[in-house]
Enzyme design. Structure first.
Site, PDB file in Angstrom:
ATOM      1  N   LYS A  45      92.309  73.676  35.171  1.00  0.00           N
ATOM      2  CA  LYS A  45      93.491  74.123  34.417  1.00  0.00           C
ATOM      3  C   LYS A  45      93.116  74.448  32.970  1.00  0.00           C
ATOM      4  CE  LYS A  45      96.489  70.524  35.605  1.00  0.00           C
ATOM      5  NZ  LYS A  45      97.765  69.803  35.428  1.00  0.00           N
ATOM      6  N   LYS A  47      92.118  72.119  30.883  1.00  0.00           N
ATOM      7  CA  LYS A  47      92.572  70.980  30.059  1.00  0.00           C
ATOM      8  C   LYS A  47      91.478  69.916  30.025  1.00  0.00           C
ATOM      9  CE  LYS A  47      97.539  70.633  30.031  1.00  0.00           C
ATOM     10  NZ  LYS A  47      98.680  69.745  30.265  1.00  0.00           N
TER      11      LYS A  47
HETATM   12  N1  C2G Z   1     106.978  67.635  29.578  1.00  0.00           N
HETATM   13  C1  C2G Z   1     108.254  67.531  29.027  1.00  0.00           C
HETATM   14  N2  C2G Z   1     108.390  67.391  27.691  1.00  0.00           N
HETATM   15  C2  C2G Z   1     107.294  67.344  26.880  1.00  0.00           C
HETATM   16  C3  C2G Z   1     106.004  67.435  27.434  1.00  0.00           C
HETATM   17  C4  C2G Z   1     105.863  67.579  28.804  1.00  0.00           C
HETATM   18  O1  C2G Z   1     109.270  67.579  29.759  1.00  0.00           O
HETATM   19  N3  C2G Z   1     107.483  67.212  25.531  1.00  0.00           N
HETATM   20  C5  C2G Z   1     106.869  67.800  31.036  1.00  0.00           C
HETATM   21  C6  C2G Z   1     106.165  69.095  31.443  1.00  0.00           C
HETATM   22  O2  C2G Z   1     107.081  70.178  31.452  1.00  0.00           O
HETATM   23  C7  C2G Z   1     105.680  68.745  32.849  1.00  0.00           C
HETATM   24  C8  C2G Z   1     105.432  67.217  32.765  1.00  0.00           C
HETATM   25  O3  C2G Z   1     106.079  66.765  31.570  1.00  0.00           O
HETATM   26  O4  C2G Z   1     106.687  69.004  33.819  1.00  0.00           O
HETATM   27  C9  C2G Z   1     103.960  66.883  32.683  1.00  0.00           C
HETATM   28  O5  C2G Z   1     103.416  67.631  31.610  1.00  0.00           O
HETATM   29  P1  C2G Z   1     101.790  67.757  31.546  1.00  0.00           P
HETATM   30  O6  C2G Z   1     101.214  66.414  31.678  1.00  0.00           O
HETATM   31  O7  C2G Z   1     101.455  68.620  30.382  1.00  0.00           O
HETATM   32  O8  C2G Z   1     101.493  68.500  32.912  1.00  0.00           O
HETATM   33  P2  C2G Z   1     100.986  70.011  33.088  1.00  0.00           P
HETATM   34  O9  C2G Z   1      99.677  70.191  32.437  1.00  0.00           O
HETATM   35  O10 C2G Z   1     102.112  70.882  32.724  1.00  0.00           O
HETATM   36  O11 C2G Z   1     100.660  70.052  34.661  1.00  0.00           O
HETATM   37  O12 C2G Z   1     100.914  71.688  39.086  1.00  0.00           O
HETATM   38  C10 C2G Z   1     101.646  71.391  37.912  1.00  0.00           C
HETATM   39  C11 C2G Z   1     100.734  70.913  36.810  1.00  0.00           C
HETATM   40  O13 C2G Z   1      99.974  69.805  37.247  1.00  0.00           O
HETATM   41  C12 C2G Z   1     101.562  70.548  35.583  1.00  0.00           C
END
Ligand code: C2G
Length: 134
Positions: A45, A47
């Site tokens: 990804k 990351k």
């Molecule tokens: N999130 C949120 N508010 C934030 C930060 C994150 O609601 N301030 C939500 C994101 O929208 C996501 C979840 O928390 O739905 C997890 O965020 P991440 O850990 O950044 O996950 P991500 O990299 O978006 O991976 O297949 C889907 C991916 O694995 C999502």
């Protein structure tokens, strides 16, 4: 028949934005299942995580609002997970709006408002900043 909700994420440097999302998703059903991205998948990804997968999984699994966790090893597992687990609702934060609409034939798909002002990447930048001179 319990109404199962499913989501996925990295959950690095776990923070209140993650917690709000998981709590709000849990409120949409009776059980919440969370797929936590492995370190290898996060590299795909683009990351670089701070907290290793095993610890991120442990933190998410320990939350009262989470009933089960699984490893997210790739983009393509969602449809199979939804069928295998009998998922009624798939949900993500709304930064993902539209990205998972192809799952609509399998279950409800919802995008919930992100928590403003906090993100794992912002926290990482804070950690990387040199400490101010004493
Ligand atoms: N999130 C949120 N508010 C934030 C930060 C994150 O609601 N301030 C939500 C994101 O929208 C996501 C979840 O928390 O739905 C997890 O965020 P991440 O850990 O950044 O996950 P991500 O990299 O978006 O991976 O297949 C889907 C991916 O694995 C999502």
């Amino acid at each position: 028949m319990s109404r199962i909700v499913l989501t996925y994420g990295t959950f690095d440097l776990f923070h209140v934005g993650h917690l709000n999302l998981l709590r709000n998703l849990r409120a949409l059903g009776d059980r919440l299942i969370v797929g936590v991205s492995t370190d290898e998948f996060n590299l795909k990804k683009g990351k670089q995580t701070v907290i290793p997968f095993a610890d991120r999984l442990d933190i998410v699994q320990s939350l009262k609002c989470v009933d089960m966790t699984l490893a997210e090893t790739g983009w393509a597992q969602k449809a199979d997970d939804i069928r295998r687990l009998g998922v009624a609702v798939f949900g993500m934060g709304d930064d993902w709006r539209g990205h998972f609409d192809t799952l609509r034939p399998l279950c409800e798909v919802v995008y919930l408002p992100r928590t403003p002002g906090i993100s794992s990447s912002a926290l990482k930048h804070c950690l990387a900043r040199p400490a101010p001179a004493a």
